[in-house]
Design a protein around this motif. Structure first.
Motif, PDB file in Angstrom:
ATOM      1  N   LEU A 350       0.866  -1.163   0.000  1.00 50.89           N
ATOM      2  CA  LEU A 350       0.000   0.000   0.000  1.00 50.89           C
ATOM      3  C   LEU A 350       0.906   1.217   0.000  1.00 50.89           C
ATOM      4  O   LEU A 350       1.742   1.374   0.906  1.00 50.89           O
ATOM      5  N   LEU A 351       0.804   2.027  -1.056  1.00 50.65           N
ATOM      6  CA  LEU A 351       1.706   3.169  -1.227  1.00 50.65           C
ATOM      7  C   LEU A 351       3.170   2.719  -1.213  1.00 50.65           C
ATOM      8  O   LEU A 351       4.062   3.448  -0.796  1.00 50.65           O
ATOM      9  N   GLY A 352       3.410   1.477  -1.636  1.00 53.95           N
ATOM     10  CA  GLY A 352       4.759   0.953  -1.715  1.00 53.95           C
ATOM     11  C   GLY A 352       5.255   0.266  -0.458  1.00 53.95           C
ATOM     12  O   GLY A 352       6.388  -0.216  -0.426  1.00 53.95           O
ATOM     13  N   TYR A 353       4.421   0.181   0.591  1.00 51.53           N
ATOM     14  CA  TYR A 353       4.824  -0.435   1.858  1.00 51.53           C
ATOM     15  C   TYR A 353       3.994  -1.695   2.110  1.00 51.53           C
ATOM     16  O   TYR A 353       2.829  -1.787   1.714  1.00 51.53           O
ATOM     17  N   SER A 354       4.590  -2.656   2.791  1.00 51.55           N
ATOM     18  CA  SER A 354       3.934  -3.937   3.042  1.00 51.55           C
ATOM     19  C   SER A 354       2.652  -3.746   3.846  1.00 51.55           C
ATOM     20  O   SER A 354       2.551  -2.845   4.691  1.00 51.55           O
ATOM     21  N   VAL A 355       1.699  -4.624   3.582  1.00 50.44           N
ATOM     22  CA  VAL A 355       0.428  -4.627   4.310  1.00 50.44           C
ATOM     23  C   VAL A 355       0.246  -5.984   4.964  1.00 50.44           C
ATOM     24  O   VAL A 355       0.362  -7.012   4.304  1.00 50.44           O
ATOM     25  N   VAL A 356      -0.020  -5.996   6.261  1.00 50.78           N
ATOM     26  CA  VAL A 356      -0.243  -7.240   6.998  1.00 50.78           C
ATOM     27  C   VAL A 356      -1.630  -7.180   7.633  1.00 50.78           C
ATOM     28  O   VAL A 356      -2.038  -6.141   8.174  1.00 50.78           O
ATOM     29  N   THR A 357      -2.341  -8.284   7.568  1.00 45.73           N
ATOM     30  CA  THR A 357      -3.692  -8.358   8.111  1.00 45.73           C
ATOM     31  C   THR A 357      -3.672  -8.844   9.547  1.00 45.73           C
ATOM     32  O   THR A 357      -2.993  -9.820   9.872  1.00 45.73           O
ATOM     33  N   ASP A 358      -4.421  -8.162  10.393  1.00 50.58           N
ATOM     34  CA  ASP A 358      -4.631  -8.611  11.769  1.00 50.58           C
ATOM     35  C   ASP A 358      -6.059  -8.250  12.152  1.00 50.58           C
ATOM     36  O   ASP A 358      -6.401  -7.069  12.296  1.00 50.58           O
ATOM     37  N   ASP A 359      -6.894  -9.263  12.292  1.00 46.88           N
ATOM     38  CA  ASP A 359      -8.309  -9.010  12.536  1.00 46.88           C
ATOM     39  C   ASP A 359      -8.610  -8.534  13.943  1.00 46.88           C
ATOM     40  O   ASP A 359      -9.772  -8.287  14.275  1.00 46.88           O
ATOM     41  N   PHE A 360      -7.593  -8.385  14.781  1.00 46.25           N
ATOM     42  CA  PHE A 360      -7.820  -7.769  16.084  1.00 46.25           C
ATOM     43  C   PHE A 360      -7.721  -6.240  15.999  1.00 46.25           C
ATOM     44  O   PHE A 360      -8.028  -5.558  16.974  1.00 46.25           O
ATOM     45  N   MET A 361      -7.305  -5.714  14.849  1.00 45.27           N
ATOM     46  CA  MET A 361      -7.350  -4.275  14.639  1.00 45.27           C
ATOM     47  C   MET A 361      -8.805  -3.837  14.480  1.00 45.27           C
ATOM     48  O   MET A 361      -9.627  -4.565  13.922  1.00 45.27           O
ATOM     49  N   PRO A 362      -9.167  -2.652  14.981  1.00 45.74           N
ATOM     50  CA  PRO A 362     -10.574  -2.217  14.948  1.00 45.74           C
ATOM     51  C   PRO A 362     -11.065  -1.963  13.527  1.00 45.74           C
ATOM     52  O   PRO A 362     -10.281  -1.716  12.603  1.00 45.74           O
ATOM     53  N   ASP A 363     -12.397  -1.987  13.369  1.00 48.07           N
ATOM     54  CA  ASP A 363     -13.023  -1.589  12.112  1.00 48.07           C
ATOM     55  C   ASP A 363     -13.008  -0.068  11.989  1.00 48.07           C
ATOM     56  O   ASP A 363     -12.770   0.657  12.962  1.00 48.07           O
ATOM     57  N   ILE A 364     -13.296   0.410  10.790  1.00 48.94           N
ATOM     58  CA  ILE A 364     -13.420   1.848  10.562  1.00 48.94           C
ATOM     59  C   ILE A 364     -14.688   2.346  11.255  1.00 48.94           C
ATOM     60  O   ILE A 364     -15.795   1.895  10.960  1.00 48.94           O
ATOM     61  N   ALA A 365     -14.524   3.242  12.204  1.00 53.15           N
ATOM     62  CA  ALA A 365     -15.648   3.802  12.960  1.00 53.15           C
ATOM     63  C   ALA A 365     -15.173   5.082  13.621  1.00 53.15           C
ATOM     64  O   ALA A 365     -13.957   5.333  13.730  1.00 53.15           O
TER      65      ALA A 365
END
Length: 426
Positions: A350-365
């Motif tokens: 994303l914008l040239g930087y790695s993206v890692v998924t972690d579903d414990f991160m909050p949703d957009i709110a």
């Protein structure tokens, strides 16, 4: 357009050992190309005042397929990387450790201890008194557990991980203050300033799981005890760790990256985590070509809020729902800012930087922190106290045998300059 992309689950089912990473990446890239075309068609329809519901649903469906494929790629890559932990598993054990491993297996299967406590000391496996009792698992079994956890926990795979033998780890941080200067060959050398040191303290906490097996299964000589225990505890350990490393408050569990005081980045101070605002009350800003405002703008600001020496190793951390949303964003030149993996071992960017998924991160709110951007290796510290302990319990739930397994884990931010957050706020 070919619709082989409609069957990602078949590909995903074939992946887990990492042997099919190339096929997954190829499918991911092809799916993203279809996504871009369909999404561009949808955007053009909206601009032409013709919002096609079918087109919007098709884009969302393809986007979900990309998420599933990307998750499969990430898991396969982590599985391969995790195999490198713990040294060479084929390396022969020292005589004392081999003797301990043999005695432990007998105790695990039959409940006969064969003097394991003394063997722990001789094999340098003792970690001090433990009120829960039990015995320390053999080295190869602990390595197997650590490998599974490295595959399960996103933050653990990104952070610095250290093994310690004490209940607390203390670290000194140089806050600056040392000075220097240029002098001529024969000039005097005046005293320079003294550096300022600040201490950080990271306690370890107990993490447990309580898997069970039948005695019949334990009697099976071909049963791989290390693999069985690692598989059984990985889900519980992985989920508990994953939540704590993100949301933990530091009471009876590690302190997570969202457990610290936050402050708008212009007011950043050591000990707090700086954040950038999205510029909208409960979302990213809407695209406005007239004012040249893009929903990607706060992400650009987030990247540049991190100092350059940390930014070059920066990684985005967010959950799947946020990634699905961000995947639709474009820059000022109408290029998608998300790029899929192009080779085995490489993350999507994303914008040239790695993206890692972690579903414990909050949703957009509103007021949530759905995205972190950091050099996690320098920002976050995970501590493992040496020695996974197992207490054998054949009595509580007869005829099953429970194995109360404990691991002492700590964690916290060790460099507050190396991490920034995105807050959903106007």
């Amino acid at each position: 357009m070919t619709m082989h992309l409609r069957k990602p689950k078949a590909l995903i089912a074939a992946r887990a050992d990492g042997s099919n990473v190339a096929a997954l990446i190829a499918s991911l890239n092809a799916t993203f190309e279809e996504f871009k075309q369909k999404n561009d068609d949808r955007i053009k329809g909206v601009e032409d005042r013709f919002d096609d519901v079918v087109a919007r649903e098709q884009v969302d469906r393809i986007n979900a397929d990309i998420t599933a494929l990307q998750g499969a790629v990430d898991e396969a890559v982590r599985s391969v990387a995790a195999l490198n932990l713990g040294g060479n598993p084929a390396e022969p054990l020292a005589a004392e450790r081999a003797e301990h491993a043999e005695a432990f297996e007998t105790w695990f299967r039959r409940g006969v201890d064969n003097g394991i406590g003394e063997l722990e000391v001789r094999a340098n496996l003792s970690t001090g008194s433990d009120p829960d009792g039990g015995f320390v698992v053999p080295v190869e079994m602990e390595t197997s557990i650590d490998r599974v956890l490295a595959n399960e926990s996103a933050v653990r795979s990104l952070a610095t991980v250290r093994s310690i033998s004490a209940a607390t780890f203390k670290k000194l941080i140089n806050m600056g203050g040392a000075s220097s200067g240029w002098v001529g060959e024969e000039d005097a050398r005046p005293d320079t300033g003294t550096p300022k040191l600040r201490g950080l303290e990271f306690p370890v906490h107990e993490l447990y799981a309580n898997p069970a097996s039948t005695q019949t299964a334990l009697d099976d000589a071909s049963m791989d005890l290390a693999a069985w225990l690692a598989d059984e505890v990985s889900v519980e350990f992985g989920e508990q760790e994953g939540d704590a490393f993100i949301n933990g408050g530091g009471v009876a569990k590690p302190k997570g990256i969202l457990g610290y005081q936050t402050v708008v980045n212009s007011n950043y101070a050591w000990g707090k985590v700086g954040f950038i605002k999205t510029g909208a009350a409960a979302d990213f800003p809407a695209l406005d070509a007239a004012s040249e405002v893009s929903p990607a703008d706060p992400l650009v600001s987030l990247v540049h809020s991190l100092r350059r020496q940390y930014r070059r190793n920066g990684t985005f951390l967010m959950n799947d729902l946020t990634i699905e949303r961000v995947r639709k964003f474009k820059d000022a030149d109408a290029n998608y800012i998300w790029r899929p993996s192009i080779e085995a071992g490489a993350s999507s960017t994303l914008l040239g930087y790695s993206v890692v998924t972690d579903d414990f991160m909050p949703d957009i709110a509103a007021n949530a922190f759905p995205i972190a951007f950091a050099d996690f290796r320098r920002a976050y510290l995970v501590l493992d106290r040496q020695g996974v302990r197992v207490l054998r319990d054949p009595f509580t739930n007869k005829p099953n045998v429970h194995f109360y397994t404990t691991k002492r884990v700590g964690g916290g931010i060790q460099n507050f300059e190396a991490i920034k957050l995105l807050r959903v706020q106007s």
